[in-house]
Design a protein around this motif. Structure first.
Motif, PDB file in Angstrom:
ATOM      1  N   TRP A 232      28.073  23.614 -50.072  1.00 47.36           N
ATOM      2  CA  TRP A 232      28.192  24.837 -49.101  1.00 47.36           C
ATOM      3  C   TRP A 232      26.936  25.040 -48.801  1.00 47.36           C
ATOM      4  N   LEU A 233      26.468  24.905 -47.355  1.00 50.35           N
ATOM      5  CA  LEU A 233      25.197  25.133 -46.758  1.00 50.35           C
ATOM      6  C   LEU A 233      25.096  25.705 -45.756  1.00 50.35           C
ATOM      7  N   PRO A 234      25.091  27.034 -45.530  1.00 51.06           N
ATOM      8  CA  PRO A 234      25.342  27.959 -44.523  1.00 51.06           C
ATOM      9  C   PRO A 234      23.860  28.060 -43.592  1.00 51.06           C
ATOM     10  N   GLU A 235      22.616  27.853 -44.582  1.00 48.64           N
ATOM     11  CA  GLU A 235      21.547  27.930 -44.003  1.00 48.64           C
ATOM     12  C   GLU A 235      20.941  26.483 -43.515  1.00 48.64           C
ATOM     13  N   ILE A 236      21.629  25.351 -43.535  1.00 43.55           N
ATOM     14  CA  ILE A 236      21.307  24.109 -43.479  1.00 43.55           C
ATOM     15  C   ILE A 236      20.522  23.956 -42.079  1.00 43.55           C
ATOM     16  N   GLU A 237      20.721  24.462 -41.118  1.00 47.37           N
ATOM     17  CA  GLU A 237      19.726  24.200 -39.990  1.00 47.37           C
ATOM     18  C   GLU A 237      18.457  24.718 -40.268  1.00 47.37           C
ATOM     19  N   GLN A 238      18.385  25.657 -40.884  1.00 48.44           N
ATOM     20  CA  GLN A 238      16.954  26.245 -41.435  1.00 48.44           C
ATOM     21  C   GLN A 238      16.087  25.295 -42.325  1.00 48.44           C
ATOM     22  N   TRP A 239      17.007  24.489 -43.110  1.00 48.53           N
ATOM     23  CA  TRP A 239      16.274  23.713 -44.007  1.00 48.53           C
ATOM     24  C   TRP A 239      16.225  22.206 -43.473  1.00 48.53           C
ATOM     25  N   LEU A 240      16.561  22.006 -42.361  1.00 50.16           N
ATOM     26  CA  LEU A 240      16.256  20.602 -42.011  1.00 50.16           C
ATOM     27  C   LEU A 240      14.934  20.360 -41.619  1.00 50.16           C
ATOM     28  N   PRO A 241      13.983  20.824 -41.345  1.00 51.89           N
ATOM     29  CA  PRO A 241      12.727  20.617 -41.132  1.00 51.89           C
ATOM     30  C   PRO A 241      11.983  20.136 -42.489  1.00 51.89           C
ATOM     31  N   LEU A 242      12.690  20.622 -43.746  1.00 49.02           N
ATOM     32  CA  LEU A 242      11.836  20.526 -44.818  1.00 49.02           C
ATOM     33  C   LEU A 242      12.458  19.177 -45.652  1.00 49.02           C
ATOM     34  N   LEU A 243      13.387  18.487 -45.134  1.00 45.65           N
ATOM     35  CA  LEU A 243      14.074  17.261 -45.417  1.00 45.65           C
ATOM     36  C   LEU A 243      13.098  16.346 -46.094  1.00 45.65           C
ATOM     37  N   GLY A 244      11.894  16.216 -45.207  1.00 43.39           N
ATOM     38  CA  GLY A 244      10.910  15.116 -45.690  1.00 43.39           C
ATOM     39  C   GLY A 244      10.222  15.221 -47.207  1.00 43.39           C
ATOM     40  N   ARG A 245      10.560  16.314 -47.663  1.00 46.62           N
ATOM     41  CA  ARG A 245      10.213  16.484 -49.009  1.00 46.62           C
ATOM     42  C   ARG A 245      10.988  15.755 -49.857  1.00 46.62           C
TER      43      ARG A 245
END
Length: 316
Positions: A232-245
């Motif tokens: 359940w990922l309601p904020e996923i659009e906000q988190w996408l820039p962090l995926l490089g981590r």
């Protein structure tokens, strides 16, 4: 049948306005599953009320609260339309008042919990799996799904949120609180056990998957494998820039093709992992709603093989 499957199928019948059928299905099958009996009682008396079985509904409420010692959120009991037909019953209000007192005490006393399950064979240092429950669940329910990692030689850690909403029902609604509690649990684990800190797998179901991903994106703990079940990922659009981590993390995602609550956000995550060149595997399971796959144990060996590989080509 799993506990989650039982509840999901009951909800499906309820949403189709087949209230008597939903009540009968739940009543006939609940003894066959391992789950939160307080939640099962809640479903039974609420649906019985909706189906017009008013005396049965108040009888079940009395049994749940007076005889079994369960409690439910006072605001829920006061506001749920399914219970409207019971409000003229004097006992209903007495039961609500009992729940209110129990709720106040439980919320005041609720603390983060952690269950640790050691593998059968002693090792110099353990690889670690941390499995988080979903909302309205607890660490006992989570253990049912994650327990087979113990048979693979992993130390199994089962955190339980401090956010309690009803008897045995815990939530991960406060993402920052969940993040801090998970970090504190990890510190406790490594202080008390010899853990292979380069071999840590973190996972969760639904809102537990949300906390797991957030932790992997923000914590300094090295996460070798990240398992997201029906995330359940309601904020996923906000988190996408962090995926490089997640460059050094293997991400294994499982979601049902019938999971109306989580499928679109899950696939947004999968697309972003592909673009960011993060190693991942995505299993979209046919005819599955918001639940673990019924054969989740068969996934465990695939998950462990994937996390041990040095490289992997993503696939769907």
């Amino acid at each position: 049948m799993t506990y989650t499957q039982l509840l999901n199928e009951t909800i499906t019948l309820y949403c189709e306005e087949k209230y008597l059928e939903a009540y009968s299905f739940l009543t006939e099958n609940y003894k066959e599953v391992q789950g939160n009996m307080a939640q099962i009682y809640n479903f039974r008396y609420a649906i019985a009320s909706k189906a017009g079985l008013y005396e049965e509904a108040i009888k079940l409420m009395k049994e749940a609260i007076l005889e079994k010692g369960h409690w439910y959120s006072y605001s829920y009991l006061q506001g749920d339309e399914d219970l409207d037909a019971l409000r003229s019953h004097e006992l209903f209000h007495q039961l609500c008042d009992i729940c209110k007192k129990r709720e106040e005490l439980a919320v005041k006393q609720s603390l983060p919990q952690l269950k640790l399950v050691e593998p059968s064979h002693q090792q110099k240092a353990y690889p670690l799996v941390i499995g988080l429950h979903g909302n309205e669940e607890n660490m006992a329910i989570a253990e049912y799904y994650w327990k087979n990692f113990k048979e693979k030689g992993y130390l199994l850690a089962l955190p339980q949120s401090s956010e309690i909403k009803f008897d045995g029902g815990y939530y991960w609604n406060d993402i920052e609180k969940g993040y801090k509690e998970l970090g504190s649990h990890y510190t406790t684990i490594v202080e008390n056990f010899k853990v292979q800190q380069e071999n840590v797998i973190l996972g969760g179901f639904s809102s537990g998957a949300r906390v797991s991903l957030y932790f992997a994106l923000h914590s300094k703990v090295k996460i070798k494998g990240l398992i997201l079940i029906a995330p359940w990922l309601p904020e996923i659009e906000q988190w996408l820039p962090l995926l490089g981590r997640l460059k050094e993390t293997k991400v294994y995602i499982v979601c049902g093709e019938d999971d109306v609550d989580c499928l679109s956000e899950t696939e947004a995550l999968v697309k972003a992992l592909e673009q960011t060149q993060i190693d991942y595997i995505y299993e979209k399971v046919a005819h599955l709603g918001h639940d673990f796959p019924i054969d989740f144990n068969t996934y465990i060996e695939k998950i462990l093989t994937f996390t041990r590989e040095s490289t992997c080509s993503p696939h769907i």
